[in-house]
Design an enzyme around this catalytic site. Structure first.
Site, PDB file in Angstrom:
ATOM      1  N   THR A  36     -38.994  23.195 -13.195  1.00  0.00           N
ATOM      2  CA  THR A  36     -40.085  22.272 -12.873  1.00  0.00           C
ATOM      3  C   THR A  36     -40.976  22.047 -14.091  1.00  0.00           C
ATOM      4  OG1 THR A  36     -40.017  23.037 -10.588  1.00  0.00           O
ATOM      5  CG2 THR A  36     -42.019  21.900 -11.282  1.00  0.00           C
ATOM      6  N   ASN A  74     -28.670  18.328  -6.277  1.00  0.00           N
ATOM      7  CA  ASN A  74     -28.702  19.693  -5.741  1.00  0.00           C
ATOM      8  C   ASN A  74     -28.180  19.795  -4.308  1.00  0.00           C
ATOM      9  OD1 ASN A  74     -31.259  18.181  -5.860  1.00  0.00           O
ATOM     10  ND2 ASN A  74     -32.024  19.723  -4.458  1.00  0.00           N
ATOM     11  N   GLN A 130     -28.928  21.704 -11.933  1.00  0.00           N
ATOM     12  CA  GLN A 130     -27.761  22.042 -11.107  1.00  0.00           C
ATOM     13  C   GLN A 130     -26.444  21.915 -11.870  1.00  0.00           C
ATOM     14  OE1 GLN A 130     -27.678  23.492  -8.269  1.00  0.00           O
ATOM     15  NE2 GLN A 130     -29.811  23.295  -7.652  1.00  0.00           N
ATOM     16  N   THR A 175     -47.526  33.475 -24.896  1.00  0.00           N
ATOM     17  CA  THR A 175     -46.633  34.522 -25.405  1.00  0.00           C
ATOM     18  C   THR A 175     -45.312  34.503 -24.635  1.00  0.00           C
ATOM     19  OG1 THR A 175     -48.542  35.839 -26.006  1.00  0.00           O
ATOM     20  CG2 THR A 175     -46.446  37.015 -25.834  1.00  0.00           C
ATOM     21  N   CYS A 199     -36.755  20.863   4.500  1.00  0.00           N
ATOM     22  CA  CYS A 199     -37.304  22.138   4.964  1.00  0.00           C
ATOM     23  C   CYS A 199     -38.641  22.472   4.312  1.00  0.00           C
ATOM     24  CB  CYS A 199     -36.314  23.260   4.723  1.00  0.00           C
ATOM     25  SG  CYS A 199     -35.620  23.209   3.084  1.00  0.00           S
TER      26      CYS A 199
HETATM   27  N1  PLP Z   1     -34.247  20.280 -10.489  1.00  0.00           N
HETATM   28  C1  PLP Z   1     -33.246  20.527  -9.636  1.00  0.00           C
HETATM   29  C2  PLP Z   1     -32.126  19.544  -9.537  1.00  0.00           C
HETATM   30  C3  PLP Z   1     -33.252  21.675  -8.857  1.00  0.00           C
HETATM   31  O1  PLP Z   1     -32.260  21.909  -7.997  1.00  0.00           O
HETATM   32  C4  PLP Z   1     -34.335  22.580  -8.990  1.00  0.00           C
HETATM   33  C5  PLP Z   1     -34.417  23.798  -8.138  1.00  0.00           C
HETATM   34  O2  PLP Z   1     -33.961  23.797  -7.005  1.00  0.00           O
HETATM   35  C6  PLP Z   1     -35.349  22.280  -9.903  1.00  0.00           C
HETATM   36  C7  PLP Z   1     -35.287  21.135 -10.639  1.00  0.00           C
HETATM   37  C8  PLP Z   1     -36.540  23.188 -10.086  1.00  0.00           C
HETATM   38  O3  PLP Z   1     -36.192  24.325 -10.824  1.00  0.00           O
HETATM   39  P1  PLP Z   1     -37.165  25.621 -10.761  1.00  0.00           P
HETATM   40  O4  PLP Z   1     -36.957  26.215  -9.417  1.00  0.00           O
HETATM   41  O5  PLP Z   1     -36.678  26.496 -11.861  1.00  0.00           O
HETATM   42  O6  PLP Z   1     -38.534  25.118 -10.991  1.00  0.00           O
END
Ligand code: PLP
Length: 390
Positions: free
Chosen positions: A72, A151, A179, A237, A325
């Protein structure tokens, strides 16, 4: 009860080799990698090795790798860097099946910062409508961000083709490869993307570590402003143990890529064909021959996905449903809605996502469990009569 874990697109088991590699850096090797002394520098050397291992997985140069806290953060950093690089451009493009890390950020930019957003639609098989995408590109477009693979369905987008079109038009191109990493052969040089996000916990590293690949020469502005870490591209850090663990996970992912595309894919195909054969009124979501090798999104007519999950859980089987969900509702997810999956089948969608830790015995166990579960739920369903949906 033994757990059968088929929810690897949600998160993965941290590999034993990764834990082993990380352990010393929680304990005796606690030095700061930026320190001038040898004690810190030995950690710095290990971080350098990790950077090289990540780079090797995606064919990048090590100085193009920036460690972040998660997928994210990588996504957010990439999008803000692009709009900062082109402040006069007020149009941004993504698809309507992105993960919330992109989807909600784009909605935020539209609502709070006045950006015009094109959410490119997909067809009934989850494939990107490139005609809409290409027609929407203009001199006013600051960035195109598309997930490499979805995903929920595993459907793969034509990243190389879009990256080339973006390059021709001088538009920054970012891909969320969270993914796709470890499941597809990712080559940033061949593909020509400007930025790419990946996340540790999808490839058998811990949760809370991610990477943003930034192509050499791109005018990047940091999202987290602070110290000089990561060559001034991300203050804070370094999370040394997790970075070192991610490096190991990338090395393993590279070695396991063939396994993923042979044995894991065979297990997924076996599970899919058996469920289709043994249970009537069953549909696979997404284009069959252009999906991640580990992912099966499958809809069972006239039943609730949550009820299936509950009964699977009693058997020790972990999977996901196709519902939104996170919002606490039972509505079908935005991905299934975008694909116009019929309501009664979207509701009964389950995602099985495998890893190389799964076995054929586990697939047989799932198949044996699923047949009576669906039978039982359909007996109670008002939408199922005489062996078909009404
Ligand atoms: N992008 C996709 C396609 C994902 O499937 C996910 C997590 O499910 C993320 C971004 C977010 O990753 P993180 O959980 O490391 O923030």
């Amino acid at each position: 009860m033994n757990v059968i874990y088929t929810d690897n697109n949600a998160t993965t088991k941290v590999a034993d080799e990764v834990i082993e590699e990380m352990m010393p850096y929680f304990g005796e090797l606690y030095g700061n990698p930026s320190s001038m002394h040898t004690f810190g520098d030995q950690v710095g050397k290990k971080v350098k090795q990790a950077r090289q291992r990540v780079a090797d997985l995606i064919n990048a140069d090590p100085d193009e790798i920036v460690f972040t806290s998660c997928g994210t953060e990588s996504d957010n950093s990439a999008i803000y860097a692009a709009i900062n690089a082109f402040p006069e451009r007020k149009h941004i493009i993504t698809s309507n099946v992105e993960h919330p890390a992109i989807k909600n950020l784009f909605s935020h930019l539209a609502k709070k910062e006045g950006y015009e957003v094109t959410f490119v639609p997909v067809d009934k098989k989850g494939q990107l409508n490139t005609k809409v995408l290409y027609e929407s590109m203009s001199e006013n477009t600051a960035i195109i961000s598309l997930m490499w693979a979805n995903n929920e369905t595993g459907v793969i987008f034509p990243i190389e083709e879009v990256a080339q079109k973006a390059r021709e038009k001088g538009i920054v191109f970012h891909t969320d490869a969270v993914q796709a990493t470890g499941k597809l052969d990712i080559d940033v040089k061949k593909t020509g993307v400007d930025m790419l996000s990946l996340s540790g916990h999808k490839i058998h590293a811990p949760k809370g570590i991610g990477v943003l690949y930034i192509k050499k020469g791109f005018k990047f502005t940091p999202y987290l402003i602070g110290g000089h870490q990561e060559d001034g591209r991300r203050g804070g850090t370094e999370n040394t143990a997790f970075i070192i663990g991610l490096g190991k996970a990338c090395e393993l992912a590279k070695n396991n890529l063939e396994l993923m595309n042979t044995e894991v894919k065979e297990l997924r195909d076996y599970l899919q064909s058996q469920l289709l054969e043994k249970i009537a009124g069953t549909t696979v979501n997404g284009v069959i021959d252009n999906r991640l090798p580990n992912t099966l999104s499958i809809g069972f007519d006239a039943v609730e996905g949550e009820s299936i999950l509950l009964l699977l859980d009693r058997e020790g089987i972990c999977a996901s449903s196709g519902s939104a969900c996170t919002s606490g509702s039972l509505d079908p997810s935005h991905v299934l809605v975008a694909m116009e999956v019929p309501f009664k089948s979207a509701h009964g969608t389950i995602r099985f996502s495998l890893s190389h830790y799964n076995t054929k015995d586990e697939m047989d166990h799932i198949i044996t469990a699923m047949v009576p579960i669906i039978e039982k739920l359909r007996l109670m369903s008002p939408f199922w009569k005489d062996g078909k949906m009404v």
